[in-house]
Design a protein around this motif. Structure first.
Motif, PDB file in Angstrom:
ATOM      1  N   HIS A   1     -63.288 -42.748 -14.767  1.00 30.56           N
ATOM      2  CA  HIS A   1     -64.594 -41.934 -15.040  1.00 30.56           C
ATOM      3  C   HIS A   1     -64.526 -41.467 -16.835  1.00 30.56           C
ATOM      4  O   HIS A   1     -65.766 -41.065 -16.968  1.00 30.56           O
ATOM      5  CB  HIS A   1     -64.454 -41.445 -14.012  1.00 30.56           C
ATOM      6  CG  HIS A   1     -64.210 -42.045 -12.586  1.00 30.56           C
ATOM      7  ND1 HIS A   1     -65.453 -42.462 -12.579  1.00 30.56           N
ATOM      8  CD2 HIS A   1     -63.756 -41.442 -11.437  1.00 30.56           C
ATOM      9  CE1 HIS A   1     -64.926 -43.353 -11.610  1.00 30.56           C
ATOM     10  NE2 HIS A   1     -64.192 -42.104 -10.768  1.00 30.56           N
ATOM     11  N   ARG A   2     -63.042 -41.275 -17.508  1.00 32.34           N
ATOM     12  CA  ARG A   2     -63.248 -40.412 -18.428  1.00 32.34           C
ATOM     13  C   ARG A   2     -63.929 -41.403 -19.856  1.00 32.34           C
ATOM     14  O   ARG A   2     -64.263 -40.778 -20.971  1.00 32.34           O
ATOM     15  CB  ARG A   2     -62.241 -39.497 -18.795  1.00 32.34           C
ATOM     16  CG  ARG A   2     -61.970 -38.836 -20.159  1.00 32.34           C
ATOM     17  CD  ARG A   2     -60.841 -38.210 -20.084  1.00 32.34           C
ATOM     18  NE  ARG A   2     -60.510 -37.257 -21.460  1.00 32.34           N
ATOM     19  CZ  ARG A   2     -59.885 -36.345 -21.847  1.00 32.34           C
ATOM     20  NH1 ARG A   2     -59.716 -35.894 -20.344  1.00 32.34           N
ATOM     21  NH2 ARG A   2     -60.336 -35.394 -22.812  1.00 32.34           N
TER      22      ARG A   2
ATOM     23  N   PHE B   1     -73.975 -40.951  -4.808  1.00 29.54           N
ATOM     24  CA  PHE B   1     -74.051 -40.607  -6.710  1.00 29.54           C
ATOM     25  C   PHE B   1     -73.471 -42.135  -7.301  1.00 29.54           C
ATOM     26  O   PHE B   1     -72.827 -43.024  -7.204  1.00 29.54           O
ATOM     27  CB  PHE B   1     -73.120 -39.562  -6.770  1.00 29.54           C
ATOM     28  CG  PHE B   1     -73.334 -38.105  -5.967  1.00 29.54           C
ATOM     29  CD1 PHE B   1     -74.313 -37.298  -6.452  1.00 29.54           C
ATOM     30  CD2 PHE B   1     -72.046 -37.893  -4.682  1.00 29.54           C
ATOM     31  CE1 PHE B   1     -74.184 -36.065  -5.810  1.00 29.54           C
ATOM     32  CE2 PHE B   1     -72.021 -36.488  -4.309  1.00 29.54           C
ATOM     33  CZ  PHE B   1     -73.411 -35.844  -4.552  1.00 29.54           C
ATOM     34  N   SER B   2     -74.954 -42.659  -7.846  1.00 31.29           N
ATOM     35  CA  SER B   2     -74.209 -43.414  -8.935  1.00 31.29           C
ATOM     36  C   SER B   2     -73.142 -43.236 -10.273  1.00 31.29           C
ATOM     37  O   SER B   2     -72.494 -44.598 -10.201  1.00 31.29           O
ATOM     38  CB  SER B   2     -75.524 -44.090  -8.996  1.00 31.29           C
ATOM     39  OG  SER B   2     -76.112 -42.886 -10.316  1.00 31.29           O
TER      40      SER B   2
ATOM     41  N   PRO C   1     -69.087 -34.720 -16.640  1.00 30.68           N
ATOM     42  CA  PRO C   1     -68.113 -33.376 -18.038  1.00 30.68           C
ATOM     43  C   PRO C   1     -68.349 -31.647 -17.410  1.00 30.68           C
ATOM     44  O   PRO C   1     -69.161 -31.608 -16.727  1.00 30.68           O
ATOM     45  CB  PRO C   1     -69.311 -33.612 -19.400  1.00 30.68           C
ATOM     46  CG  PRO C   1     -70.539 -34.220 -19.125  1.00 30.68           C
ATOM     47  CD  PRO C   1     -70.788 -35.156 -17.894  1.00 30.68           C
ATOM     48  N   ALA C   2     -67.096 -31.786 -17.587  1.00 27.99           N
ATOM     49  CA  ALA C   2     -67.143 -30.139 -16.802  1.00 27.99           C
ATOM     50  C   ALA C   2     -67.521 -29.313 -17.218  1.00 27.99           C
ATOM     51  O   ALA C   2     -67.269 -28.428 -16.566  1.00 27.99           O
ATOM     52  CB  ALA C   2     -65.067 -30.320 -16.795  1.00 27.99           C
TER      53      ALA C   2
ATOM     54  N   GLY D   1     -64.131 -36.694 -22.430  1.00 29.59           N
ATOM     55  CA  GLY D   1     -63.512 -35.490 -22.054  1.00 29.59           C
ATOM     56  C   GLY D   1     -63.621 -35.123 -20.683  1.00 29.59           C
ATOM     57  O   GLY D   1     -63.573 -36.347 -20.048  1.00 29.59           O
ATOM     58  N   PRO D   2     -62.484 -34.225 -20.290  1.00 26.52           N
ATOM     59  CA  PRO D   2     -62.386 -33.439 -19.513  1.00 26.52           C
ATOM     60  C   PRO D   2     -63.606 -33.740 -18.447  1.00 26.52           C
ATOM     61  O   PRO D   2     -65.064 -33.470 -18.567  1.00 26.52           O
ATOM     62  CB  PRO D   2     -62.224 -32.447 -19.463  1.00 26.52           C
ATOM     63  CG  PRO D   2     -61.855 -32.146 -20.515  1.00 26.52           C
ATOM     64  CD  PRO D   2     -62.762 -33.036 -21.750  1.00 26.52           C
ATOM     65  N   GLN D   3     -63.440 -34.444 -17.341  1.00 26.56           N
ATOM     66  CA  GLN D   3     -64.605 -34.527 -16.135  1.00 26.56           C
ATOM     67  C   GLN D   3     -64.143 -33.603 -14.703  1.00 26.56           C
ATOM     68  O   GLN D   3     -63.375 -33.208 -14.228  1.00 26.56           O
ATOM     69  CB  GLN D   3     -65.095 -36.350 -15.809  1.00 26.56           C
ATOM     70  CG  GLN D   3     -64.960 -37.384 -16.767  1.00 26.56           C
ATOM     71  CD  GLN D   3     -66.299 -36.628 -17.753  1.00 26.56           C
ATOM     72  OE1 GLN D   3     -67.665 -37.719 -17.000  1.00 26.56           O
ATOM     73  NE2 GLN D   3     -66.110 -36.256 -19.003  1.00 26.56           N
ATOM     74  N   ILE D   4     -65.579 -34.187 -14.395  1.00 29.65           N
ATOM     75  CA  ILE D   4     -65.395 -33.369 -12.563  1.00 29.65           C
ATOM     76  C   ILE D   4     -66.308 -34.206 -11.849  1.00 29.65           C
ATOM     77  O   ILE D   4     -67.338 -34.258 -12.390  1.00 29.65           O
ATOM     78  CB  ILE D   4     -65.551 -31.463 -12.463  1.00 29.65           C
ATOM     79  CG1 ILE D   4     -65.699 -31.022 -11.403  1.00 29.65           C
ATOM     80  CG2 ILE D   4     -67.075 -31.327 -13.012  1.00 29.65           C
ATOM     81  CD1 ILE D   4     -65.479 -29.379 -11.042  1.00 29.65           C
ATOM     82  N   GLY D   5     -65.639 -34.064 -10.970  1.00 33.37           N
ATOM     83  CA  GLY D   5     -66.662 -34.982  -9.493  1.00 33.37           C
ATOM     84  C   GLY D   5     -67.767 -34.468  -9.590  1.00 33.37           C
ATOM     85  O   GLY D   5     -68.486 -32.985  -9.058  1.00 33.37           O
TER      86      GLY D   5
END
Length: 319
Positions: free
Chosen positions: A48-49, A167-168, A173-174, A85-89
């Protein structure tokens, strides 16, 4: 015989990816998801990043059903890999965002009120009729109702986030968590709670209180109905997109936003026309009108003639 394997050339877009190989080999009938998974294994980055684009800069959308050949990739095609970059759900982000006002409003009214207004100033007349003591002045009918309305609203949003929304995109991004939480925790939480629950001898007049409460119930139920419509457009675990139809969607692009805005103006009515509550509702309307406009443009681009264009995206005859 099966189709021959394809070699795809890989290049970084933006900052270098240390483990990115110069190329990968995949079966011609491999899905786009398989390409993403292969790049993720090589780079040791979460899938996902990563964002993959073609040589013409078009986004290679993740898909479990679209094959490499169906996406017009051939032996020797170049792909560009970008580290997002860092991701969050998305689901995690929403839960954290809504948790702030969900806790802040009841805590302010029922636990912190006797102390909060003793040490901090609160609005003078006409916003507050008197400077009565918070420890001896009970909450008004409107204040207890407002706290219940806002708390129930955010409980609804938490439950929809967990059980309704599909969610699609899996992540964002975090850094967005800080920005989004600041809006909900500070404006919708601390500021709104502080201005709604200060000690006052006045209560909201019936001509605002009861219509506002009825309008809020209508808006919340209608908003839930539109969320269920949107849920039905996407299969569990998929990133399908569809054209929403039905209640509200024949009039504006995003009736879910419309009813959300209507609900906050109803809160302002129950609050007796509180300026901070009106300001919060108006600010939300501006933000969601922008979102709805982007959604309308996306629908027109993605679905073309299949989509019935909307003249109004949020409020009929207004915007």
């Amino acid at each position: 015989m099966g189709q021959p394997d394809l070699t795809l050339r890989l290049q970084p877009r933006g900052k270098p990816l240390p483990n990115l190989p110069g190329e990968i080999t995949v079966p011609a009938d491999a899905s786009i998801d398989a390409v993403y998974d292969a790049v993720a294994r090589k780079t040791k980055y979460p899938v996902h990043r990563l964002r993959i684009t073609r040589s013409d800069s078009s986004h290679l959308q993740r898909s479990s059903s679209t094959t490499v050949t169906a996406a017009n990739l051939f032996d020797g095609s170049s792909l560009f890999i970008k580290d997002l970059g860092p991701q969050i759900g998305w689901r995690t982000t929403y839960i954290i965002e809504y948790l702030g006002p969900l806790l802040i409003h009841p805590l302010t009214l029922y636990l912190l009120r006797p102390f909060l207004y003793t040490y901090l100033p609160y609005p003078p007349p006409p916003l507050a009729t008197t400077h009565a003591s918070a420890s001896t002045t009970p909450p008004t009918r409107a204040q207890t109702t407002l706290c219940a309305m806002i708390t129930l609203h955010y409980i609804k949003r938490e439950l929809e986030t967990i059980f309704v929304h599909r969610f699609s995109a899996a992540t964002m991004p975090a850094t967005n968590l800080i920005k989004n939480s600041a809006y909900y925790w500070s404006l919708g939480g601390l500021l709104l709670a502080y201005t709604l629950y200060y000690p006052t001898a006045a209560d909201t007049a019936d001509y605002l209180y009861y219509p506002g409460l009825a309008l809020w119930i209508f808006a919340e139920l209608s908003n839930f109905s539109t969320h269920m419509t949107l849920r039905g457009l996407r299969r569990p675990g998929s990133r399908d997109r569809g054209i929403p139809t039905g209640y509200g969607f024949s009039t504006v692009t995003c009736p879910n936003y419309s009813f959300e805005v209507l609900g906050w103006f109803a809160v302002a009515a129950v609050a007796g026309g509180s300026l901070p509550a009106l300001g919060f509702a108006l600010f939300g309307a501006v933000v969601q009108a922008n979102w709805a406009g982007m959604r309308e443009r996306r629908y027109r681009k993605e679905f073309g003639d299949k989509y019935k264009k909307k003249k109004w995206v949020l409020i009929p005859f207004v915007v």
